[in-house]
Design an enzyme around this catalytic site. Structure first.
Site, PDB file in Angstrom:
ATOM      1  N   PRO A   2      10.668  -1.218   2.800  1.00  0.00           N
ATOM      2  CA  PRO A   2      10.093  -2.566   2.793  1.00  0.00           C
ATOM      3  C   PRO A   2       9.715  -3.023   4.201  1.00  0.00           C
ATOM      4  O   PRO A   2      10.569  -3.166   5.065  1.00  0.00           O
ATOM      5  CB  PRO A   2      11.217  -3.433   2.222  1.00  0.00           C
ATOM      6  CG  PRO A   2      12.252  -2.500   1.715  1.00  0.00           C
ATOM      7  CD  PRO A   2      12.076  -1.212   2.442  1.00  0.00           C
ATOM      8  N   GLU A   3       8.428  -3.205   4.412  1.00  0.00           N
ATOM      9  CA  GLU A   3       7.934  -3.827   5.638  1.00  0.00           C
ATOM     10  C   GLU A   3       7.395  -5.197   5.232  1.00  0.00           C
ATOM     11  O   GLU A   3       7.607  -5.611   4.095  1.00  0.00           O
ATOM     12  CB  GLU A   3       6.860  -2.932   6.281  1.00  0.00           C
ATOM     13  CG  GLU A   3       7.391  -1.531   6.567  1.00  0.00           C
ATOM     14  CD  GLU A   3       6.362  -0.584   7.163  1.00  0.00           C
ATOM     15  OE1 GLU A   3       5.412  -1.043   7.814  1.00  0.00           O
ATOM     16  OE2 GLU A   3       6.515   0.641   6.974  1.00  0.00           O
TER      17      GLU A   3
END
Length: 273
Positions: A2-3
């Site tokens: 997750p960015e």
DNA sequence: CTTCGTTCCTGGAAGC
DNA sequence: TGCTTCCAGGAACGAA
């Protein structure tokens, strides 16, 4: 992983299921994930609170409650927050169970257990990584005029520079490679060696790449899922990440791989100068 | 001060 | 086939 676009997608998909709901029980199965306060206090202070708003800053999710406290969550590599009906079987790797007032359960799941959670009330805890975040991509604060002087003195590789959360909030390994590919900049270049034109191109590339990631509901490469357990689509549109040895989408020659700042990096030796 | 390497952890892939 | 080794990576931390 997750960015920023993935965390934003989690925020969007989670919000309608949990906003306005009361937390009736909290079960912490892996206490070391709670960095502040103690797991017992964390559960005690959250129980009975209503979630009023679901926000995001960089890669952090920020769940506001009616007491003014904020539940701050970092998913790190494999963390996920999933809201689902209480009659559904619990998801794998479930580490924390938040029972909500209307038969919804918000699960925090994590394979590698690097995720971190904090419950902050009246600034009683200083989250270093959260408080020192740089400007958000796509915001008015993220401009070439901001980036130029920061990069100017730096001898760090430009990839390490844009991965630094105090420089830009939200880029991770996937989007950093994509931004440099789109901007046509070699990831190993010293940040201070970039011309004004290149800084300009990099800023535009960051905004374009992040906007595309959000539009495509995030990149699912391995474990990432949104707040409803769904995958993203952005992996179909990546220029370089995960494509080492495959043809560059611009010149057709094989993409190179290298380690930059200890991170796996894919780029085109010919198109990225 | 800046910059870099190590560490945390698990699952999946690669290698023998 | 089955075991071992390596790799993935966000960010805190310590070292240079």
């Amino acid at each position: 992983m997750p960015e920023m676009p993935e965390v934003e997608q989690v925020r969007k998909t989670l919000a309608p299921h949990i906003t306005g709901k009361k937390i009736t029980a909290v079960e912490v199965r892996l206490p070391r994930l709670i960095k502040f306060p103690s797991a017992e206090e964390f559960a005690g202070r959250l129980t009975g609170r209503t979630i009023t708003e679901v926000g995001r800053r960089g890669k952090y999710l920020v769940l506001h409650t009616d007491s003014g406290s904020r539940l701050i969550v970092h998913l790190r590599m494999t963390g996920a927050l999933i809201a689902q009906s209480s009659d559904k079987p619990e998801p794998p790797y479930a580490k924390i169970k938040f029972t909500l007032s209307d038969g919804v359960i918000m699960w925090f799941t994590d394979i590698r257990t690097f995720g971190t959670l904090y419950l902050v009330t009246d600034g009683d805890y200083y989250i270093e990584g959260y408080e020192t975040l740089g400007p958000e991509p796509l915001s008015g604060d993220f401009t070439p005029a901001y980036l130029q002087p920061l990069a100017a003195g730096s001898r760090r590789a430009i990839k390490s520079f844009i991965l630094d959360q105090t420089v830009i909030a939200g880029l991770g390994n996937i989007y950093a490679d994509e931004c440099l590919a789109l901007a046509g900049i070699n990831p190993m270049r010293a940040a201070g060696s970039l011309s004004a034109e290149e800084i300009d191109a990099l800023c535009r590339a960051v905004n374009t790449v992040i906007a595309q990631g959000i539009k495509n509901r995030g990149t699912t490469f391995r474990d990432y899922k949104d707040g409803e357990g769904k995958s993203g689509e952005n992996q179909k549109y990546l220029l370089v990440y995960g494509r080492g040895g495959k043809p560059c989408k611009s010149c057709g020659r094989p993409l190179a791989t290298a380690k930059v700042g200890g991170r796996g990096t894919t780029y085109c030796e010919f198109c990225q100068k």
